[in-house]
Design a protein around this motif. Structure first.
Motif, PDB file in Angstrom:
ATOM      1  N   GLN A   1       0.819  -1.198   0.000  1.00  0.00           N
ATOM      2  CA  GLN A   1       0.000   0.000   0.000  1.00  0.00           C
ATOM      3  C   GLN A   1       0.859   1.257   0.000  1.00  0.00           C
ATOM      4  N   TYR A   2       2.018   1.169   0.617  1.00  0.00           N
ATOM      5  CA  TYR A   2       2.915   2.320   0.676  1.00  0.00           C
ATOM      6  C   TYR A   2       3.898   2.357  -0.490  1.00  0.00           C
ATOM      7  N   GLY A   3       3.698   1.498  -1.469  1.00  0.00           N
ATOM      8  CA  GLY A   3       4.464   1.583  -2.710  1.00  0.00           C
ATOM      9  C   GLY A   3       5.820   0.936  -2.690  1.00  0.00           C
ATOM     10  N   VAL A   4       6.155   0.163  -1.649  1.00  0.00           N
ATOM     11  CA  VAL A   4       7.464  -0.501  -1.599  1.00  0.00           C
ATOM     12  C   VAL A   4       7.513  -1.553  -2.705  1.00  0.00           C
ATOM     13  N   PRO A   5       8.439  -1.431  -3.675  1.00  0.00           N
ATOM     14  CA  PRO A   5       8.412  -2.325  -4.836  1.00  0.00           C
ATOM     15  C   PRO A   5       9.136  -3.648  -4.636  1.00  0.00           C
ATOM     16  N   TYR A   6      10.175  -3.644  -3.803  1.00  0.00           N
ATOM     17  CA  TYR A   6      11.002  -4.840  -3.631  1.00  0.00           C
ATOM     18  C   TYR A   6      11.296  -5.078  -2.160  1.00  0.00           C
ATOM     19  N   VAL A   7      11.360  -6.372  -1.811  1.00  0.00           N
ATOM     20  CA  VAL A   7      11.872  -6.794  -0.514  1.00  0.00           C
ATOM     21  C   VAL A   7      13.078  -7.691  -0.783  1.00  0.00           C
TER      22      VAL A   7
ATOM     23  N   ALA B   1      21.826  -7.221   0.668  1.00  0.00           N
ATOM     24  CA  ALA B   1      20.378  -7.045   0.528  1.00  0.00           C
ATOM     25  C   ALA B   1      19.967  -5.659   1.019  1.00  0.00           C
ATOM     26  N   ALA B   2      20.541  -5.219   2.136  1.00  0.00           N
ATOM     27  CA  ALA B   2      20.208  -3.905   2.674  1.00  0.00           C
ATOM     28  C   ALA B   2      20.730  -2.785   1.779  1.00  0.00           C
ATOM     29  N   VAL B   3      21.911  -2.970   1.195  1.00  0.00           N
ATOM     30  CA  VAL B   3      22.441  -1.973   0.249  1.00  0.00           C
ATOM     31  C   VAL B   3      21.491  -1.835  -0.937  1.00  0.00           C
ATOM     32  N   MET B   4      20.959  -2.947  -1.422  1.00  0.00           N
ATOM     33  CA  MET B   4      20.033  -2.904  -2.550  1.00  0.00           C
ATOM     34  C   MET B   4      18.733  -2.212  -2.169  1.00  0.00           C
ATOM     35  N   ALA B   5      18.236  -2.491  -0.962  1.00  0.00           N
ATOM     36  CA  ALA B   5      17.006  -1.844  -0.506  1.00  0.00           C
ATOM     37  C   ALA B   5      17.196  -0.338  -0.403  1.00  0.00           C
ATOM     38  N   ALA B   6      18.341   0.085   0.151  1.00  0.00           N
ATOM     39  CA  ALA B   6      18.619   1.517   0.258  1.00  0.00           C
ATOM     40  C   ALA B   6      18.756   2.164  -1.111  1.00  0.00           C
TER      41      ALA B   6
ATOM     42  N   THR C   1      11.166   6.247  -2.949  1.00  0.00           N
ATOM     43  CA  THR C   1      10.299   5.317  -2.225  1.00  0.00           C
ATOM     44  C   THR C   1      11.176   4.245  -1.585  1.00  0.00           C
ATOM     45  N   PRO C   2      10.973   3.938  -0.318  1.00  0.00           N
ATOM     46  CA  PRO C   2      11.871   2.978   0.333  1.00  0.00           C
ATOM     47  C   PRO C   2      11.814   1.589  -0.288  1.00  0.00           C
ATOM     48  N   GLY C   3      12.955   0.949  -0.356  1.00  0.00           N
ATOM     49  CA  GLY C   3      12.997  -0.484  -0.539  1.00  0.00           C
ATOM     50  C   GLY C   3      12.993  -1.118   0.834  1.00  0.00           C
ATOM     51  N   ALA C   4      12.784  -2.433   0.906  1.00  0.00           N
ATOM     52  CA  ALA C   4      12.750  -3.113   2.195  1.00  0.00           C
ATOM     53  C   ALA C   4      13.742  -4.267   2.202  1.00  0.00           C
ATOM     54  N   VAL C   5      14.272  -4.549   3.392  1.00  0.00           N
ATOM     55  CA  VAL C   5      15.144  -5.695   3.577  1.00  0.00           C
ATOM     56  C   VAL C   5      14.562  -6.547   4.697  1.00  0.00           C
ATOM     57  N   LEU C   6      14.680  -7.842   4.548  1.00  0.00           N
ATOM     58  CA  LEU C   6      14.106  -8.798   5.491  1.00  0.00           C
ATOM     59  C   LEU C   6      15.229  -9.658   6.042  1.00  0.00           C
TER      60      LEU C   6
END
Length: 560
Positions: free
Chosen positions: A18-24, A55-60, A68-73
């Motif tokens: 809903q907040y537009g995050v495209p990738y995790v 993964a976190a570098v890619m999210a950033a 728009t933020p990317g997310a890391v899990l």
């Protein structure tokens, strides 16, 4: 009608969507398997990586390139601690991103057992916002507040810690709908009018544009201000590309690494400096502001950080784009003095001389001139290409790679973490398919994130990575020679890039001459191949011995 209960992990994924995050991006683990299960059903695209830091570098990088933020899990324990360097880098360099970290069950939260830790205490050190969810009904609001914190200036990393039993529990809570941040609007009109008076009365006014001046709307407004005023422009590394080709004659250089470069000279001689979206983390004022009494007009969404070397005569605090737009109206038709024009022309000639001298340095038996390698890349990429630098090679990128579009030349100058170039380039290839994507690192920086070549191949990305090889940490060696008269612990071994890249399904080539390097570079950047899957790694030997004089001009804060 009551909302039927669903798993909290599913509600988390729905809120991210809903907040537009495209990738995790992430690495799987037991305490986050409920979230992985929810992502298998829908939501942002899940990208499985080889290490949590990458993964976190890619999210950033998603946040850097799109806003728009990317997310890391990441799972609990080591999975969470592996994020720390990348989260600190995102927060320092102000790239919005979300970290979702698994944790042990609430019952075992304070027990000393496997993978238990005080994740909140650790994450608070490197993020702009951190929370832990203890009730599944709070999951949507936790994600919503994390996203809002990540995108609010100064932007950065936000973290949500979710215990395993919370992620797997049912909730009837609904998704928190996105709320747009109200624009603060421009700075007060009387302040903008006063700024215009200060600038009109100046003999040598200069624009210094920083990271928030490179945001899309702000950049458009800055370009209009440059056009209507004729003001000379100096940019920081994170604002690279804000001056388009049509306004090239007003570009006075880039600052942030060296002493007495053309941009530094222009800034030093300015009697009025207009800073737009500038942040001290980009370039410490103590290094560039030789005259603290000189008039500074500070334009930003954030208040100025006052120090002995940064004391603005006037602050225009408000929306950067709106404020700059109003200022353009006040300054339309500004007459730039002949003195300013002559000073600008002199430093632009100095910029051209720096490039010509770098091109003229011959190769040695050890390798090519690294500056000439960067200039060769510059000659072969389009304006919409994304070129990413690792630490070390950023010295040459910042000095020699011009760029004419914002967020296309990516130089890390905050934490300067090693190994960021390849994962950032992979994100650019995901977000900008069909365009040229080039990353540059040393042989050490490459190996820091090289396993992600498999990830890039699996995703079918097209990108080119250039290794400037010397089999040593020469930046450190240079410092050691300065301090101790010798180097220690800086030499490393060689490796076969063709075999290494081939093991991950990529194409690896070692070149020995500039002609061979350019030939391989052109092949990988051919427009006819950009939509085809394929990672190309070009290994080129370089001789940093030729750069001793250049290194001597570095500010001490840029040596690591």
């Amino acid at each position: 009608m009551p909302t039927p209960p669903v798993g909290a992990a599913h509600r988390m994924v729905e809120t991210l969507s809903q907040y537009g995050v495209p990738y995790v991006f992430g690495v799987p683990g037991a305490t986050i398997d409920a979230v992985h299960g929810a992502l298998a059903v829908g939501g942002p695209e899940l990208v499985m990586c080889r290490h949590e830091q990458n993964a976190a570098v890619m999210a950033a990088a998603v946040g850097l390139l799109t806003g728009t933020p990317g997310a890391v899990l990441a799972t609990s324990g080591a999975g969470t601690t592996n994020l720390m360097t990348a989260l600190l880098t995102a927060t320092t360099e102000q790239y919005p991103m979300i970290a979702v970290c698994g944790a042990m069950t609430r019952r075992g939260r304070f027990e000393r057992t496997q993978r238990s830790m005080d994740a909140i205490a650790a994450l608070r050190l490197v993020t702009t916002y951190t929370c832990e969810v203890h009730d599944p009904d709070n999951v949507p609001e936790a994600i919503a507040n994390a996203v809002r914190a990540a995108v609010t200036p100064p932007r950065g990393a936000a973290a949500v810690v979710i215990p395993d039993d919370v992620a797997g529990a049912l909730t009837a809570a609904t998704v928190v709908q996105p709320h747009r941040h109200p624009s603060p609007g421009p700075a007060p009109a009387e302040c903008i009018h006063r700024a215009a008076q200060i600038i009109r009365a100046a003999q040598q006014p200069v624009l210094l544009v920083g990271l928030r001046g490179a945001d899309p709307e702000a950049c458009a407004a800055v370009r209009e201000l440059i056009r209507v005023t004729g003001l000379p422009v100096v940019e920081t590394s994170q604002a690279a590309g804000i001056v388009p080709r049509t306004l090239e004659e007003q570009y006075a250089g880039r600052i942030g690494l060296f002493r007495n470069q053309p941009g530094d000279v222009v800034v030093t001689h300015a009697d009025v400096l207009i800073t737009v979206g500038y942040d001290p983390v980009e370039y410490d004022p103590g290094l560039w502001n030789t005259d603290p009494a000189r008039a500074i007009v500070h334009i930003d969404a954030l208040p100025a950080e006052i120090g002995s070397h940064y004391q603005p005569a006037l602050e225009l605090r408000g929306d950067v784009a709106a404020t700059v737009g109003e200022l353009s109206g006040e300054l339309s038709g500004l007459a730039i003095s002949n003195r300013t024009r002559a000073a600008l022309a002199e430093q632009r000639a100095a910029l051209a001389c720096i490039e010509e001298e770098a091109r003229a340095v011959p190769a040695t038996a050890v390798g090519l001139n690294p500056a000439a390698v960067i200039l060769k890349i510059a000659e072969n990429v389009e304006d919409d290409a994304t070129v990413v630098s690792d630490t070390g090679s950023h010295i040459y990128m910042a000095r020699h790679l011009r760029g004419h579009e914002p967020r296309r030349i990516l130089v890390s100058n905050g934490m300067q973490a090693q190994g960021v170039a390849l994962p950032r380039a992979m994100t650019a290839a995901l977000l900008r398919p069909g365009t040229q994507v080039v990353s540059v690192s040393g042989d050490g920086g490459f190996l820091s994130s090289a396993p992600e070549i498999e990830t890039a191949t699996r995703l079918g990305l097209h990108a080119t990575h250039v290794i400037m090889r010397d089999n040593a940490y020469d930046m450190v060696a240079f410092q050691e020679h300065r301090k101790f008269g010798r180097a220690s612990g800086v030499r490393s071994g060689d490796y076969n890039i063709a075999l290494y890249a081939g093991a991950f399904g990529a194409r690896g080539i070692r070149t020995e001459t500039m002609d061979a390097f350019e030939s391989e570079l052109r092949w990988s950047l051919d427009p006819g191949r950009l939509c085809d899957p394929g990672i190309t790694i070009i290994d080129v030997p370089v001789d940093y011995a030729q750069s001793t004089e250049l290194f001597a001009q570095l500010h001490d804060s840029n040596l690591r």
